[in-house]
Design a protein around this motif. Sequence first.
Motif, PDB file in Angstrom:
ATOM      1  N   ASN A   1      23.806  45.976 -16.544  1.00 23.56           N
ATOM      2  CA  ASN A   1      22.739  46.713 -15.850  1.00 23.56           C
ATOM      3  C   ASN A   1      23.300  47.541 -14.692  1.00 23.56           C
ATOM      4  O   ASN A   1      22.805  48.618 -14.387  1.00 23.56           O
ATOM      5  CB  ASN A   1      21.651  45.749 -15.358  1.00 23.56           C
ATOM      6  CG  ASN A   1      20.800  45.244 -16.505  1.00 23.56           C
ATOM      7  OD1 ASN A   1      20.554  45.965 -17.477  1.00 23.56           O
ATOM      8  ND2 ASN A   1      20.346  44.000 -16.420  1.00 23.56           N
ATOM      9  N   ARG A   2      24.369  47.040 -14.078  1.00 28.25           N
ATOM     10  CA  ARG A   2      24.999  47.811 -12.995  1.00 28.25           C
ATOM     11  C   ARG A   2      25.760  49.001 -13.583  1.00 28.25           C
ATOM     12  O   ARG A   2      25.700  50.113 -13.056  1.00 28.25           O
ATOM     13  CB  ARG A   2      25.948  46.913 -12.189  1.00 28.25           C
ATOM     14  CG  ARG A   2      26.521  47.620 -10.991  1.00 28.25           C
ATOM     15  CD  ARG A   2      26.844  46.670  -9.879  1.00 28.25           C
ATOM     16  NE  ARG A   2      27.180  47.436  -8.686  1.00 28.25           N
ATOM     17  CZ  ARG A   2      28.382  47.940  -8.450  1.00 28.25           C
ATOM     18  NH1 ARG A   2      29.349  47.774  -9.315  1.00 28.25           N
ATOM     19  NH2 ARG A   2      28.606  48.621  -7.345  1.00 28.25           N
ATOM     20  N   ASP A   3      26.426  48.765 -14.705  1.00 28.43           N
ATOM     21  CA  ASP A   3      27.161  49.849 -15.365  1.00 28.43           C
ATOM     22  C   ASP A   3      26.208  50.933 -15.868  1.00 28.43           C
ATOM     23  O   ASP A   3      26.490  52.123 -15.788  1.00 28.43           O
ATOM     24  CB  ASP A   3      27.938  49.292 -16.571  1.00 28.43           C
ATOM     25  CG  ASP A   3      29.386  49.027 -16.212  1.00 28.43           C
ATOM     26  OD1 ASP A   3      29.728  49.195 -15.026  1.00 28.43           O
ATOM     27  OD2 ASP A   3      30.153  48.641 -17.108  1.00 28.43           O
TER      28      ASP A   3
ATOM     29  N   LEU B   1      15.793  47.544 -19.924  1.00 30.50           N
ATOM     30  CA  LEU B   1      15.233  47.090 -18.656  1.00 30.50           C
ATOM     31  C   LEU B   1      15.494  48.095 -17.541  1.00 30.50           C
ATOM     32  O   LEU B   1      14.637  48.340 -16.689  1.00 30.50           O
ATOM     33  CB  LEU B   1      15.859  45.738 -18.300  1.00 30.50           C
ATOM     34  CG  LEU B   1      15.338  45.097 -17.029  1.00 30.50           C
ATOM     35  CD1 LEU B   1      13.895  44.689 -17.179  1.00 30.50           C
ATOM     36  CD2 LEU B   1      16.189  43.924 -16.625  1.00 30.50           C
ATOM     37  N   VAL B   2      16.684  48.690 -17.547  1.00 35.13           N
ATOM     38  CA  VAL B   2      17.033  49.614 -16.453  1.00 35.13           C
ATOM     39  C   VAL B   2      16.088  50.822 -16.418  1.00 35.13           C
ATOM     40  O   VAL B   2      15.770  51.332 -15.344  1.00 35.13           O
ATOM     41  CB  VAL B   2      18.506  50.075 -16.524  1.00 35.13           C
ATOM     42  CG1 VAL B   2      19.462  48.928 -16.235  1.00 35.13           C
ATOM     43  CG2 VAL B   2      18.835  50.737 -17.841  1.00 35.13           C
TER      44      VAL B   2
ATOM     45  N   VAL C   1       8.282  41.347 -14.719  1.00 31.70           N
ATOM     46  CA  VAL C   1       8.203  42.056 -16.004  1.00 31.70           C
ATOM     47  C   VAL C   1       8.453  41.091 -17.152  1.00 31.70           C
ATOM     48  O   VAL C   1       9.508  40.450 -17.237  1.00 31.70           O
ATOM     49  CB  VAL C   1       9.207  43.229 -16.058  1.00 31.70           C
ATOM     50  CG1 VAL C   1       9.058  43.980 -17.365  1.00 31.70           C
ATOM     51  CG2 VAL C   1       8.986  44.179 -14.898  1.00 31.70           C
ATOM     52  N   ILE C   2       7.461  40.991 -18.016  1.00 32.63           N
ATOM     53  CA  ILE C   2       7.601  40.167 -19.217  1.00 32.63           C
ATOM     54  C   ILE C   2       8.296  41.024 -20.267  1.00 32.63           C
ATOM     55  O   ILE C   2       7.783  42.072 -20.670  1.00 32.63           O
ATOM     56  CB  ILE C   2       6.223  39.694 -19.704  1.00 32.63           C
ATOM     57  CG1 ILE C   2       5.637  38.746 -18.651  1.00 32.63           C
ATOM     58  CG2 ILE C   2       6.328  38.976 -21.043  1.00 32.63           C
ATOM     59  CD1 ILE C   2       4.233  38.984 -18.350  1.00 32.63           C
ATOM     60  N   VAL C   3       9.488  40.562 -20.658  1.00 33.27           N
ATOM     61  CA  VAL C   3      10.328  41.375 -21.540  1.00 33.27           C
ATOM     62  C   VAL C   3      10.461  40.696 -22.897  1.00 33.27           C
ATOM     63  O   VAL C   3      10.687  39.477 -22.977  1.00 33.27           O
ATOM     64  CB  VAL C   3      11.734  41.568 -20.927  1.00 33.27           C
ATOM     65  CG1 VAL C   3      12.551  42.523 -21.780  1.00 33.27           C
ATOM     66  CG2 VAL C   3      11.642  42.091 -19.503  1.00 33.27           C
TER      67      VAL C   3
ATOM     68  N   ILE D   1      17.450  43.892  -9.276  1.00 33.51           N
ATOM     69  CA  ILE D   1      16.932  42.934 -10.253  1.00 33.51           C
ATOM     70  C   ILE D   1      17.058  41.559  -9.608  1.00 33.51           C
ATOM     71  O   ILE D   1      18.127  41.201  -9.104  1.00 33.51           O
ATOM     72  CB  ILE D   1      17.759  42.972 -11.562  1.00 33.51           C
ATOM     73  CG1 ILE D   1      17.674  44.348 -12.210  1.00 33.51           C
ATOM     74  CG2 ILE D   1      17.280  41.894 -12.526  1.00 33.51           C
ATOM     75  CD1 ILE D   1      18.603  44.533 -13.401  1.00 33.51           C
ATOM     76  N   LEU D   2      15.978  40.811  -9.600  1.00 31.35           N
ATOM     77  CA  LEU D   2      16.008  39.456  -9.054  1.00 31.35           C
ATOM     78  C   LEU D   2      16.105  38.475 -10.216  1.00 31.35           C
ATOM     79  O   LEU D   2      15.389  38.604 -11.211  1.00 31.35           O
ATOM     80  CB  LEU D   2      14.725  39.196  -8.242  1.00 31.35           C
ATOM     81  CG  LEU D   2      14.525  37.775  -7.720  1.00 31.35           C
ATOM     82  CD1 LEU D   2      15.600  37.402  -6.689  1.00 31.35           C
ATOM     83  CD2 LEU D   2      13.129  37.625  -7.103  1.00 31.35           C
TER      84      LEU D   2
END
Length: 137
Positions: free
Chosen positions: A107-109, A75-76, A35-37, A87-88
């Motif tokens: 991102n985990r939260d 992103l999430v 994914v290009i962000v 997410i890698l």
Amino acid sequence: MNSVAIYPGSFDPITLGHQSVIERGADVFSKLHVVIVHNPNKTPLFSIAERLEMVKLSTQHLGNVEVSALESGLLVEHAKSLGAKVILKGFRTAGDIEYELPMAQVNRDLANLETVFMAAEPSHGYVSSSLVKEVAN
Ligand code: PNS
């Protein structure tokens, strides 16, 4: 492993280091979404459309890799819409981990998304998009 992962980044431009992580990630996960962000903290050299084209060309030999763009939003949310649970991210140095750690934690939260870190190949240890642009310039 039957799993879907997302590999996000600016990719401005994609480098051999990114390509190595994508190829190795495609081996580990059943589906890998690159994914290009849009990163508001960076002024890009290439447009999203140009980066999409470059990443698609660099990954066209990989059957389980798909490429998309995220121009706004979290992103999430994008990961969720793609069915990705992981997410890698690649890392070259401890400095990369220091930069990545708060993003992995937020991102985990936010959505219980785990980040998996893949060590760069030693031969790509110094390769970065900024260095590539500087040398080309
Ligand atoms: O290649 P980069 O620029 O270091 O990648 C960072 C990026 C774009 C992946 C990160 O900034 C991001 O995920 N941005 C999207 C907005 C978001 O979800 N932010 C909160 C978690 S970092």
